[in-house]
Design a protein around this motif. Structure first.
Motif, PDB file in Angstrom:
ATOM      1  N   VAL A   1       2.318  11.421 -10.763  1.00  0.00           N
ATOM      2  CA  VAL A   1       2.182  11.800  -9.361  1.00  0.00           C
ATOM      3  C   VAL A   1       3.510  11.747  -8.612  1.00  0.00           C
ATOM      4  CG1 VAL A   1      -0.257  11.174  -9.220  1.00  0.00           C
ATOM      5  CG2 VAL A   1       1.505   9.462  -8.682  1.00  0.00           C
ATOM      6  N   SER A   2       4.590  11.359  -9.294  1.00  0.00           N
ATOM      7  CA  SER A   2       5.923  11.394  -8.690  1.00  0.00           C
ATOM      8  C   SER A   2       6.958  11.461  -9.803  1.00  0.00           C
ATOM      9  CB  SER A   2       6.180  10.155  -7.819  1.00  0.00           C
ATOM     10  OG  SER A   2       6.224   8.982  -8.609  1.00  0.00           O
ATOM     11  N   ALA A   3       8.169  11.903  -9.449  1.00  0.00           N
ATOM     12  CA  ALA A   3       9.265  11.923 -10.416  1.00  0.00           C
ATOM     13  C   ALA A   3       9.611  10.514 -10.862  1.00  0.00           C
ATOM     14  CB  ALA A   3      10.476  12.613  -9.808  1.00  0.00           C
TER      15      ALA A   3
ATOM     16  N   ILE B   1       3.049  16.381 -10.608  1.00  0.00           N
ATOM     17  CA  ILE B   1       2.212  17.038  -9.598  1.00  0.00           C
ATOM     18  C   ILE B   1       1.843  15.969  -8.574  1.00  0.00           C
ATOM     19  CG2 ILE B   1       0.116  18.335  -9.096  1.00  0.00           C
ATOM     20  CD1 ILE B   1       0.103  19.323 -11.957  1.00  0.00           C
ATOM     21  N   SER B   2       2.243  16.165  -7.356  1.00  0.00           N
ATOM     22  CA  SER B   2       2.088  15.145  -6.321  1.00  0.00           C
ATOM     23  C   SER B   2       0.648  15.082  -5.816  1.00  0.00           C
ATOM     24  CB  SER B   2       3.040  15.449  -5.168  1.00  0.00           C
ATOM     25  OG  SER B   2       2.978  14.429  -4.191  1.00  0.00           O
ATOM     26  N   HIS B   3       0.450  14.191  -4.850  1.00  0.00           N
ATOM     27  CA  HIS B   3      -0.818  14.096  -4.130  1.00  0.00           C
ATOM     28  C   HIS B   3      -0.990  15.288  -3.191  1.00  0.00           C
ATOM     29  CE1 HIS B   3      -2.505  10.210  -5.162  1.00  0.00           C
ATOM     30  NE2 HIS B   3      -1.305   9.665  -5.088  1.00  0.00           N
ATOM     31  N   GLY B   4      -2.230  15.539  -2.838  1.00  0.00           N
ATOM     32  CA  GLY B   4      -2.547  16.534  -1.825  1.00  0.00           C
ATOM     33  C   GLY B   4      -3.179  15.878  -0.614  1.00  0.00           C
ATOM     34  N   VAL B   5      -3.391  16.675   0.423  1.00  0.00           N
ATOM     35  CA  VAL B   5      -3.986  16.193   1.664  1.00  0.00           C
ATOM     36  C   VAL B   5      -4.988  17.227   2.166  1.00  0.00           C
ATOM     37  CG1 VAL B   5      -3.553  15.456   4.046  1.00  0.00           C
ATOM     38  CG2 VAL B   5      -1.856  14.987   2.284  1.00  0.00           C
ATOM     39  N   ASP B   6      -6.110  16.762   2.666  1.00  0.00           N
ATOM     40  CA  ASP B   6      -7.060  17.625   3.361  1.00  0.00           C
ATOM     41  C   ASP B   6      -6.512  17.856   4.758  1.00  0.00           C
ATOM     42  OD1 ASP B   6      -9.101  18.768   4.811  1.00  0.00           O
ATOM     43  OD2 ASP B   6     -10.646  17.365   4.163  1.00  0.00           O
ATOM     44  N   THR B   7      -5.818  18.963   4.942  1.00  0.00           N
ATOM     45  CA  THR B   7      -5.104  19.199   6.196  1.00  0.00           C
ATOM     46  C   THR B   7      -6.012  19.589   7.352  1.00  0.00           C
ATOM     47  OG1 THR B   7      -4.651  21.480   5.486  1.00  0.00           O
ATOM     48  CG2 THR B   7      -2.961  19.809   5.044  1.00  0.00           C
ATOM     49  N   VAL B   8      -7.276  19.850   7.063  1.00  0.00           N
ATOM     50  CA  VAL B   8      -8.237  20.099   8.141  1.00  0.00           C
ATOM     51  C   VAL B   8      -8.711  18.770   8.719  1.00  0.00           C
ATOM     52  CG1 VAL B   8     -10.478  21.086   8.743  1.00  0.00           C
ATOM     53  CG2 VAL B   8      -8.952  22.308   7.164  1.00  0.00           C
TER      54      VAL B   8
ATOM     55  N   ARG C   1       6.433  -1.964  -2.084  1.00  0.00           N
ATOM     56  CA  ARG C   1       7.175  -1.717  -3.318  1.00  0.00           C
ATOM     57  C   ARG C   1       6.163  -1.499  -4.438  1.00  0.00           C
ATOM     58  NH1 ARG C   1       7.022  -7.342  -2.847  1.00  0.00           N
ATOM     59  NH2 ARG C   1       6.326  -8.404  -4.760  1.00  0.00           N
ATOM     60  N   GLY C   2       6.611  -0.878  -5.524  1.00  0.00           N
ATOM     61  CA  GLY C   2       5.743  -0.687  -6.677  1.00  0.00           C
ATOM     62  C   GLY C   2       4.753   0.438  -6.521  1.00  0.00           C
ATOM     63  N   GLU C   3       5.012   1.390  -5.609  1.00  0.00           N
ATOM     64  CA  GLU C   3       4.094   2.509  -5.422  1.00  0.00           C
ATOM     65  C   GLU C   3       4.397   3.626  -6.417  1.00  0.00           C
ATOM     66  OE1 GLU C   3       1.577   2.349  -3.273  1.00  0.00           O
ATOM     67  OE2 GLU C   3       2.262   0.369  -2.633  1.00  0.00           O
ATOM     68  N   ALA C   4       3.364   4.343  -6.828  1.00  0.00           N
ATOM     69  CA  ALA C   4       3.547   5.532  -7.662  1.00  0.00           C
ATOM     70  C   ALA C   4       3.827   6.738  -6.783  1.00  0.00           C
ATOM     71  CB  ALA C   4       2.305   5.780  -8.508  1.00  0.00           C
ATOM     72  N   SER C   5       3.114   6.807  -5.682  1.00  0.00           N
ATOM     73  CA  SER C   5       3.310   7.809  -4.646  1.00  0.00           C
ATOM     74  C   SER C   5       2.773   7.157  -3.384  1.00  0.00           C
ATOM     75  CB  SER C   5       2.579   9.110  -4.979  1.00  0.00           C
ATOM     76  OG  SER C   5       2.827  10.092  -3.999  1.00  0.00           O
ATOM     77  N   SER C   6       2.449   7.925  -2.365  1.00  0.00           N
ATOM     78  CA  SER C   6       1.840   7.325  -1.175  1.00  0.00           C
ATOM     79  C   SER C   6       0.973   8.346  -0.475  1.00  0.00           C
ATOM     80  CB  SER C   6       2.900   6.790  -0.214  1.00  0.00           C
ATOM     81  OG  SER C   6       2.278   6.235   0.941  1.00  0.00           O
ATOM     82  N   LEU C   7      -0.308   8.291  -0.780  1.00  0.00           N
ATOM     83  CA  LEU C   7      -1.245   9.195  -0.136  1.00  0.00           C
ATOM     84  C   LEU C   7      -1.310   8.936   1.360  1.00  0.00           C
ATOM     85  CD1 LEU C   7      -3.319  11.428  -0.399  1.00  0.00           C
ATOM     86  CD2 LEU C   7      -5.031   9.710  -1.043  1.00  0.00           C
ATOM     87  N   VAL C   8      -1.233   7.656   1.772  1.00  0.00           N
ATOM     88  CA  VAL C   8      -1.321   7.354   3.201  1.00  0.00           C
ATOM     89  C   VAL C   8      -0.123   7.913   3.961  1.00  0.00           C
ATOM     90  CG1 VAL C   8      -2.782   5.334   2.873  1.00  0.00           C
ATOM     91  CG2 VAL C   8      -0.304   5.051   2.958  1.00  0.00           C
ATOM     92  N   ALA C   9       1.046   7.954   3.322  1.00  0.00           N
ATOM     93  CA  ALA C   9       2.212   8.566   3.977  1.00  0.00           C
ATOM     94  C   ALA C   9       1.966  10.042   4.215  1.00  0.00           C
ATOM     95  CB  ALA C   9       3.463   8.362   3.126  1.00  0.00           C
ATOM     96  N   LEU C  10       1.455  10.727   3.209  1.00  0.00           N
ATOM     97  CA  LEU C  10       1.198  12.155   3.338  1.00  0.00           C
ATOM     98  C   LEU C  10       0.104  12.439   4.360  1.00  0.00           C
ATOM     99  CD1 LEU C  10       1.371  13.140  -0.445  1.00  0.00           C
ATOM    100  CD2 LEU C  10       3.184  13.287   1.271  1.00  0.00           C
TER     101      LEU C  10
ATOM    102  N   HIS D   1      12.312   1.573  -1.263  1.00  0.00           N
ATOM    103  CA  HIS D   1      11.982   1.600  -2.689  1.00  0.00           C
ATOM    104  C   HIS D   1      11.542   3.005  -3.100  1.00  0.00           C
ATOM    105  CE1 HIS D   1      12.251  -2.759  -3.012  1.00  0.00           C
ATOM    106  NE2 HIS D   1      11.466  -2.864  -1.961  1.00  0.00           N
ATOM    107  N   ARG D   2      11.737   3.292  -4.379  1.00  0.00           N
ATOM    108  CA  ARG D   2      11.171   4.520  -4.906  1.00  0.00           C
ATOM    109  C   ARG D   2       9.653   4.364  -4.977  1.00  0.00           C
ATOM    110  NH1 ARG D   2      13.906   7.363  -9.787  1.00  0.00           N
ATOM    111  NH2 ARG D   2      12.939   9.086  -8.666  1.00  0.00           N
ATOM    112  N   PRO D   3       8.892   5.452  -4.807  1.00  0.00           N
ATOM    113  CA  PRO D   3       9.269   6.853  -4.746  1.00  0.00           C
ATOM    114  C   PRO D   3       9.391   7.410  -3.329  1.00  0.00           C
ATOM    115  CG  PRO D   3       6.927   6.728  -4.964  1.00  0.00           C
ATOM    116  CD  PRO D   3       7.417   5.306  -4.840  1.00  0.00           C
ATOM    117  N   PHE D   4       9.601   6.531  -2.327  1.00  0.00           N
ATOM    118  CA  PHE D   4       9.628   7.040  -0.957  1.00  0.00           C
ATOM    119  C   PHE D   4      10.794   8.002  -0.722  1.00  0.00           C
ATOM    120  CE2 PHE D   4       7.108   3.093  -0.278  1.00  0.00           C
ATOM    121  CZ  PHE D   4       5.959   3.709   0.170  1.00  0.00           C
ATOM    122  N   ASP D   5      11.827   7.916  -1.583  1.00  0.00           N
ATOM    123  CA  ASP D   5      12.922   8.875  -1.450  1.00  0.00           C
ATOM    124  C   ASP D   5      12.457  10.302  -1.733  1.00  0.00           C
ATOM    125  OD1 ASP D   5      12.497   7.970  -4.115  1.00  0.00           O
ATOM    126  OD2 ASP D   5      14.403   8.843  -4.719  1.00  0.00           O
ATOM    127  N   GLU D   6      11.342  10.447  -2.475  1.00  0.00           N
ATOM    128  CA  GLU D   6      10.784  11.777  -2.751  1.00  0.00           C
ATOM    129  C   GLU D   6       9.897  12.276  -1.620  1.00  0.00           C
ATOM    130  OE1 GLU D   6       8.934  12.066  -6.675  1.00  0.00           O
ATOM    131  OE2 GLU D   6       9.898  10.168  -7.201  1.00  0.00           O
TER     132      GLU D   6
END
Length: 371
Positions: A150-152, A169-176, A281-290, A304-309
């Motif tokens: 889910v992240s580089a 392939i990253s996370h997605g978001v229900d943008t509606v 720290r220690g996240e694979a990605s961050s759905l809550v950020a998206l 921490h990584r992967p927030f740089d992505e």
């Protein structure tokens, strides 16, 4: 590329137990694939008090496997095999090895029954090394059609366990559902019984030490001297809750901190907040950020990584979470500049619409995985 009518299933034992990022990812991706014309199901364990998923997931077939407490994995794999043989899935997505998955695929392999499957990694090796060792030792990495990260960051850590570089392939978001709503502030004010001029910081997270809620709490005494109406809303459950609540009392900020239970619907909290804080720290990605960005809420994340992505200056900031002065400065900088927050919120929303809709993520699976 596979066409409409293709049968896809997810094996995920905890869909009815938790509503974490990995469960939401599974249900949202499954729903998005249904919208692309695929026949999608989820094989999961029965639970006495199941999590209730929303109406938008109604077209995903949930196939329940009988649960037997500590021995469920041994009761589960025959059900997995039965479903795989009966439904003749075109592709299967798994996240784990220890909950009946490895037994099922190894038996099918012994029977010389070929079943295309992919392993989706939602966790970095540095956080849960045992999962990587289990996936490798039980042959699931070796025989997988694909390994997806889910992240580089996760892909880089996984390379030494897999037969090549995983597909990212990253996370997605229900943008509606996750969209800006100016009325959310008044709803949250009313729900918490606060004054109309209350201002909100938000963290949506499991309550563990590594999630970094304590670093936001330590910044609050200085922030409350500047904004007495500032409130910090923490949505989530976990073993670190009591320690965080004690800390809030010890440093005298407990009246402005609200610990709310985990829930599947977090939209109002994102929409009502001026800033999302993710100092983990220690996240694979961050759905809550998206999801926050999709709601037009800027994000302050750890360095921490992967927030740089995920985080760019156009829509967020990164800080050394253990440097209290740096955290205070970042929050103050954005609270003092409503025009910057507005422009960052708009930029974040535009980024999500361009790169992180579930339609976009589903099509990546169709083009890169289900072939």
């Amino acid at each position: 590329m596979m066409h409409s009518g293709t049968r896809i299933t997810f094996i995920h034992p905890f869909i009815y137990k938790f509503a974490r990022g990995i469960e939401r990812y599974t249900m949202n991706l499954a729903t998005a694939l249904v919208h692309e014309g695929m026949d999608v199901s989820v094989l999961t364990w029965q639970m006495p008090e199941p999590v209730r998923w929303g109406e938008e997931n109604r077209h995903v077939q949930i196939i329940s496997v009988p649960a037997r407490r500590y021995f469920t994995s041994w009761f589960a794999f025959p059900s997995y095999i039965k479903s795989i043989l009966r439904c003749k899935y075109n592709h299967i997505l798994i996240h784990f090895a220890d909950y009946g998955e490895s037994q099922a695929f190894n038996i099918l392999r012994l029977l010389r029954i070929s079943v295309p499957y992919s392993v989706v990694l939602h966790f970095p090796y540095s956080q849960v090394p045992h999962r990587y060792h289990t996936l490798r030792s039980k042959g699931l990495f070796k025989h997988a059609t694909n390994v997806i990260a889910v992240s580089a960051f996760v892909a880089e850590e996984a390379r030494r366990f897999t037969n090549g570089t995983p597909i990212v392939i990253s996370h997605g978001v229900d943008t509606v559902s996750f969209s800006p709503d100016s009325s959310a502030h008044s709803r949250l004010v009313a729900a918490l019984g606060l004054k109309k001029d209350a201002r909100f910081l938000i963290t949506v997270s499991a309550l563990e030490e590594r999630k970094g809620v304590q670093w936001v709490l330590r910044a609050l005494p200085a922030l409350l001297k500047l904004w007495s109406g500032l409130h910090y809303v923490v949505v989530g459950d976990g073993p670190y809750r009591e320690a965080l609540q004690r800390l809030a009392v010890e440093i005298g900020v407990h009246a402005n901190v609200h610990f709310l239970a985990a829930r599947t619907d977090t939209t109002t909290y994102y929409q009502a907040a001026e800033l999302m804080l993710i100092l983990s720290r220690g996240e694979a990605s961050s759905l809550v950020a998206l999801e926050s960005l999709s709601c037009g809420t800027p994000v302050i994340a750890s360095r921490h990584r992967p927030f740089d992505e995920l985080i760019r200056p156009e829509w967020g900031l990164q800080v050394d979470e253990e440097n209290t002065e740096e955290v205070i400065h970042a929050i103050s900088f954005l609270l003092n500049d409503p025009e910057r927050r507005r422009s960052m919120g708009e930029a974040g929303r535009e980024h999500i619409l361009a790169e992180h809709t579930w339609e976009h993520i589903a099509k990546q699976y169709m083009e890169r995985v289900f072939t």
